[in-house]
Design a protein around this motif. Structure first.
Motif, PDB file in Angstrom:
ATOM      1  N   GLN A 129      58.268  11.195  19.717  1.00  0.00           N
ATOM      2  CA  GLN A 129      58.025  12.463  18.943  1.00  0.00           C
ATOM      3  C   GLN A 129      56.668  12.279  18.011  1.00  0.00           C
ATOM      4  O   GLN A 129      55.965  12.991  17.970  1.00  0.00           O
ATOM      5  CB  GLN A 129      59.346  12.795  18.251  1.00  0.00           C
ATOM      6  N   LEU A 130      56.899  11.146  17.576  1.00  0.00           N
ATOM      7  CA  LEU A 130      55.861  10.802  16.754  1.00  0.00           C
ATOM      8  C   LEU A 130      54.355  10.715  17.413  1.00  0.00           C
ATOM      9  O   LEU A 130      53.360  11.193  16.981  1.00  0.00           O
ATOM     10  CB  LEU A 130      56.019   9.266  15.771  1.00  0.00           C
ATOM     11  N   ARG A 131      54.485  10.145  18.543  1.00  0.00           N
ATOM     12  CA  ARG A 131      53.262  10.316  19.246  1.00  0.00           C
ATOM     13  C   ARG A 131      52.659  11.683  19.550  1.00  0.00           C
ATOM     14  O   ARG A 131      51.457  11.857  19.789  1.00  0.00           O
ATOM     15  CB  ARG A 131      53.302   9.162  20.521  1.00  0.00           C
ATOM     16  N   GLN A 132      53.524  12.442  19.770  1.00  0.00           N
ATOM     17  CA  GLN A 132      53.189  13.716  20.485  1.00  0.00           C
ATOM     18  C   GLN A 132      52.601  14.439  18.764  1.00  0.00           C
ATOM     19  O   GLN A 132      51.596  15.213  19.053  1.00  0.00           O
ATOM     20  CB  GLN A 132      54.514  14.652  20.676  1.00  0.00           C
ATOM     21  N   ARG A 133      53.231  14.160  17.737  1.00  0.00           N
ATOM     22  CA  ARG A 133      52.525  14.779  16.563  1.00  0.00           C
ATOM     23  C   ARG A 133      51.327  14.468  16.338  1.00  0.00           C
ATOM     24  O   ARG A 133      50.557  14.969  16.011  1.00  0.00           O
ATOM     25  CB  ARG A 133      53.636  14.613  15.329  1.00  0.00           C
ATOM     26  N   GLU A 134      51.120  12.986  16.412  1.00  0.00           N
ATOM     27  CA  GLU A 134      49.855  12.422  16.039  1.00  0.00           C
ATOM     28  C   GLU A 134      48.892  13.048  17.081  1.00  0.00           C
ATOM     29  O   GLU A 134      47.699  13.256  16.677  1.00  0.00           O
ATOM     30  CB  GLU A 134      49.789  11.020  16.362  1.00  0.00           C
ATOM     31  N   GLN A 135      48.993  13.294  18.365  1.00  0.00           N
ATOM     32  CA  GLN A 135      48.215  13.988  19.170  1.00  0.00           C
ATOM     33  C   GLN A 135      47.921  15.373  18.972  1.00  0.00           C
ATOM     34  O   GLN A 135      46.814  15.841  19.156  1.00  0.00           O
ATOM     35  CB  GLN A 135      48.519  13.957  20.608  1.00  0.00           C
ATOM     36  N   THR A 136      48.968  15.950  18.520  1.00  0.00           N
ATOM     37  CA  THR A 136      48.651  17.505  17.825  1.00  0.00           C
ATOM     38  C   THR A 136      47.673  17.514  16.637  1.00  0.00           C
ATOM     39  O   THR A 136      46.695  18.189  16.681  1.00  0.00           O
ATOM     40  CB  THR A 136      50.072  18.106  17.503  1.00  0.00           C
ATOM     41  N   LEU A 137      47.947  16.527  15.696  1.00  0.00           N
ATOM     42  CA  LEU A 137      46.923  16.517  14.551  1.00  0.00           C
ATOM     43  C   LEU A 137      45.675  16.140  15.058  1.00  0.00           C
ATOM     44  O   LEU A 137      44.624  16.759  14.599  1.00  0.00           O
ATOM     45  CB  LEU A 137      47.634  15.259  13.783  1.00  0.00           C
ATOM     46  N   LEU A 138      45.335  14.961  16.175  1.00  0.00           N
ATOM     47  CA  LEU A 138      44.197  14.724  16.366  1.00  0.00           C
ATOM     48  C   LEU A 138      43.482  15.886  17.105  1.00  0.00           C
ATOM     49  O   LEU A 138      42.247  16.247  16.944  1.00  0.00           O
ATOM     50  CB  LEU A 138      44.278  13.500  17.471  1.00  0.00           C
ATOM     51  N   ASP A 139      44.245  16.553  17.895  1.00  0.00           N
ATOM     52  CA  ASP A 139      43.560  18.003  18.669  1.00  0.00           C
ATOM     53  C   ASP A 139      43.147  18.731  17.626  1.00  0.00           C
ATOM     54  O   ASP A 139      41.955  19.588  17.833  1.00  0.00           O
ATOM     55  CB  ASP A 139      44.593  18.804  19.396  1.00  0.00           C
ATOM     56  N   GLN A 140      43.853  19.012  16.506  1.00  0.00           N
ATOM     57  CA  GLN A 140      43.529  20.009  15.318  1.00  0.00           C
ATOM     58  C   GLN A 140      42.060  19.378  14.626  1.00  0.00           C
ATOM     59  O   GLN A 140      41.268  20.090  13.982  1.00  0.00           O
ATOM     60  CB  GLN A 140      44.498  20.209  14.503  1.00  0.00           C
ATOM     61  N   ILE A 141      42.132  17.890  14.371  1.00  0.00           N
ATOM     62  CA  ILE A 141      40.868  17.324  13.855  1.00  0.00           C
ATOM     63  C   ILE A 141      39.647  17.612  14.703  1.00  0.00           C
ATOM     64  O   ILE A 141      38.483  17.911  14.331  1.00  0.00           O
ATOM     65  CB  ILE A 141      41.229  15.872  13.666  1.00  0.00           C
ATOM     66  N   LEU A 142      39.846  17.504  16.026  1.00  0.00           N
ATOM     67  CA  LEU A 142      38.668  17.376  16.989  1.00  0.00           C
ATOM     68  C   LEU A 142      38.144  18.758  17.573  1.00  0.00           C
ATOM     69  O   LEU A 142      37.473  18.726  18.526  1.00  0.00           O
ATOM     70  CB  LEU A 142      39.003  16.432  18.112  1.00  0.00           C
ATOM     71  N   ASP A 143      38.548  19.706  16.910  1.00  0.00           N
ATOM     72  CA  ASP A 143      38.275  21.205  17.475  1.00  0.00           C
ATOM     73  C   ASP A 143      36.893  21.598  16.885  1.00  0.00           C
ATOM     74  O   ASP A 143      36.615  22.780  17.122  1.00  0.00           O
ATOM     75  CB  ASP A 143      39.268  22.092  17.101  1.00  0.00           C
ATOM     76  N   ASP A 144      36.098  20.776  16.204  1.00  0.00           N
ATOM     77  CA  ASP A 144      34.962  21.198  15.787  1.00  0.00           C
ATOM     78  C   ASP A 144      33.837  19.793  15.531  1.00  0.00           C
ATOM     79  O   ASP A 144      34.436  18.779  15.823  1.00  0.00           O
ATOM     80  CB  ASP A 144      34.799  21.912  14.186  1.00  0.00           C
ATOM     81  N   GLU A 145      32.585  20.175  15.660  1.00  0.00           N
ATOM     82  CA  GLU A 145      31.609  18.906  15.861  1.00  0.00           C
ATOM     83  C   GLU A 145      31.595  18.184  14.679  1.00  0.00           C
ATOM     84  O   GLU A 145      31.601  16.838  14.900  1.00  0.00           O
ATOM     85  CB  GLU A 145      30.259  19.756  16.104  1.00  0.00           C
ATOM     86  N   GLN A 146      31.931  18.560  13.510  1.00  0.00           N
ATOM     87  CA  GLN A 146      32.153  17.696  12.326  1.00  0.00           C
ATOM     88  C   GLN A 146      33.201  16.779  12.336  1.00  0.00           C
ATOM     89  O   GLN A 146      33.020  15.548  11.997  1.00  0.00           O
ATOM     90  CB  GLN A 146      31.942  18.488  10.964  1.00  0.00           C
ATOM     91  N   GLY A 147      34.208  17.300  12.966  1.00  0.00           N
ATOM     92  CA  GLY A 147      35.588  16.328  13.078  1.00  0.00           C
ATOM     93  C   GLY A 147      35.384  15.458  14.236  1.00  0.00           C
ATOM     94  O   GLY A 147      35.744  14.140  13.730  1.00  0.00           O
ATOM     95  N   VAL A 148      34.711  15.605  15.074  1.00  0.00           N
ATOM     96  CA  VAL A 148      34.435  14.500  16.101  1.00  0.00           C
ATOM     97  C   VAL A 148      33.541  13.567  15.640  1.00  0.00           C
ATOM     98  O   VAL A 148      33.863  12.241  15.799  1.00  0.00           O
ATOM     99  CB  VAL A 148      33.841  15.460  17.364  1.00  0.00           C
TER     100      VAL A 148
END
Length: 296
Positions: free
Chosen positions: A105-124
Motif C-alpha cells: 500500500q505504501l508503494r502504491q501511495r508513493e507512486q501516486t504522489l510521484l505521478d502528481q509531482i511529475l505532471d508538469d515540467e517544473q516538477g520533472v
C-alpha cells in the motif's frame, strides 16, 4: 492627493491589500472607461470624482466576490494534503513494523504522489535534479517527506497568483510538522500505539492558522501585483466587475439629472413653501398641506 487603491475587509474583516495603482490611473489607461466621462481629455475624465468612486466600487465588488472563494479554495487544498500526509505517516509506520500488506500500500501511495509531482515540467526538472537518485536509499518516512516536499511545491505552483507559495509549502510539508515519524517517538512513550495517539493529539491541537495566513498573504501579494501591472488582467477585472458598476451609477446620475430638470421649485410668495406650491414641467402644482410630513 489620491491614495493607492486598497482592497479592504476581504476575506476577513480588517484585512487590507494595497495595490500599486490608483483608480484614476486605471481610468486613464483603459479607453473603455473614457466614454463615461462628461468633459475634457482622458486625463480630465480620469479625475472625475463620481467615475473614480464607481471604479473603486467595482474593484471592491471583485474583491468581495473573489477573495473569499480564493481563501476557501486554498484552505481546502491544504487541508486535504495535511490529511493525506497523516494517513501516509501511519502507513509508513505499519510498513516498518512489517504489517501485512502495508509495504504494498505504501508503494502504491508513493507512486501516486510521484505521478502528481511529475505532471508538469517544473516538477520533472526538480525530481531529476535531486531526489530521483536519493529516494531508493531513504527510509520510508524520509521518502515520504521528500515526496511531500515536492508535492507541496507542486501545489504551490498551482495556487492562483502565488509568489513564494511553492517554497512555503515545500518547506512546510518537507519537515516534521505534517509527515510524522511515529516510531521515532517511541522513546517518549511506553508503546507504539501511545506514540500514535500522542502524535494525533498534538496534530489535532496544532494551529495551522499561521501557515494559512502566510500562504494567503503570499497569494494576495501576487494578486495585487498582477492587478497593478498586468494590463490584460486589468481589462478582465474591468470588463467583469467595474464596467457594470460604472454603467449602473451613470444610469442613476442620468435619472437624477432628468428628475431635477423636470422639477423646478419657484416660491410665489413667502407662504408658498408652507402651501407646497411649485412648478413641474411648466404647470403650476398645488400639493396638499401635510403638516409634519413635508421635508421642508
Amino acid at each position: 492627493m489620491e491614495e493607492l487603491f486598497v482592497f479592504v475587509d476581504a476575506p476577513a474583516r480588517g484585512d487590507r491589500w494595497t495595490t500599486a495603482i490608483r483608480a484614476s490611473d486605471l481610468i486613464a489607461l483603459h479607453p473603455e472607461l473614457h466614454d463615461f466621462g462628461e468633459v475634457g481629455s482622458a486625463a480630465d475624465v480620469a479625475g472625475e470624482p463620481w467615475l473614480i468612486e464607481a471604479v473603486e466600487a467595482g474593484l471592491q465588488r471583485y474583491g468581495c466576490e473573489t477573495f473569499s472563494r480564493l481563501y476557501i479554495d486554498v484552505l481546502e487544498r491544504i487541508d486535504a494534503m495535511v490529511c493525506e500526509a497523516l494517513h501516509d505517516s501511519v502507513l509508513a509506520m505499519q510498513s516498518t513494523l512489517n504489517r501485512p500488506g502495508a509495504a504494498r500500500q505504501l508503494r502504491q501511495r508513493e507512486q501516486t504522489l510521484l505521478d502528481q509531482i511529475l505532471d508538469d515540467e517544473q516538477g520533472v526538472a526538480r525530481y531529476v535534479a535531486g531526489p530521483m537518485l536519493e529516494l531508493r536509499y531513504q527510509r520510508p518516512i524520509a521518502r515520504l517527506r521528500t515526496l511531500y516536499a515536492l508535492r507541496g511545491a507542486r501545489l504551490g505552483r498551482a495556487l492562483p497568483f502565488g509568489v513564494d507559495a511553492s517554497q512555503i509549502l515545500e518547506d512546510a510539508f518537507g519537515g516534521e510538522a505534517f509527515v510524522i515519524d511515529f516510531l521515532g517517538m517511541k522513546e517518549q512513550v511506553a508503546r507504539t500505539v501511545d506514540a500514535v495517539s500522542l502524535a494525533c493529539r498534538n496534530f489535532a491541537r496544532r494551529d495551522l492558522a499561521q501557515l494559512y495566513r502566510r500562504l494567503f498573504g503570499d497569494v494576495m501579494a501576487g494578486l495585487t501585483q498582477k492587478i497593478s501591472q498586468n494590463r490584460r488582467f486589468q481589462r478582465f477585472v474591468i470588463g467583469g466587475w467595474v464596467l457594470p458598476e460604472v454603467r449602473r451609477r451613470q444610469t442613476l446620475r442620468r435619472l437624477g439629472a432628468d428628475e431635477a430638470a423636470a422639477v423646478d421649485i419657484l416660491p410665489l410668495d413667502p407662504g408658498a413653501l408652507e402651501r407646497g406650491t411649485m412648478w413641474r414641467g411648466g404647470q403650476r402644482v398645488i400639493r396638499e398641506d401635510r403638516s409634519g410630513l413635508q421635508p421642508f
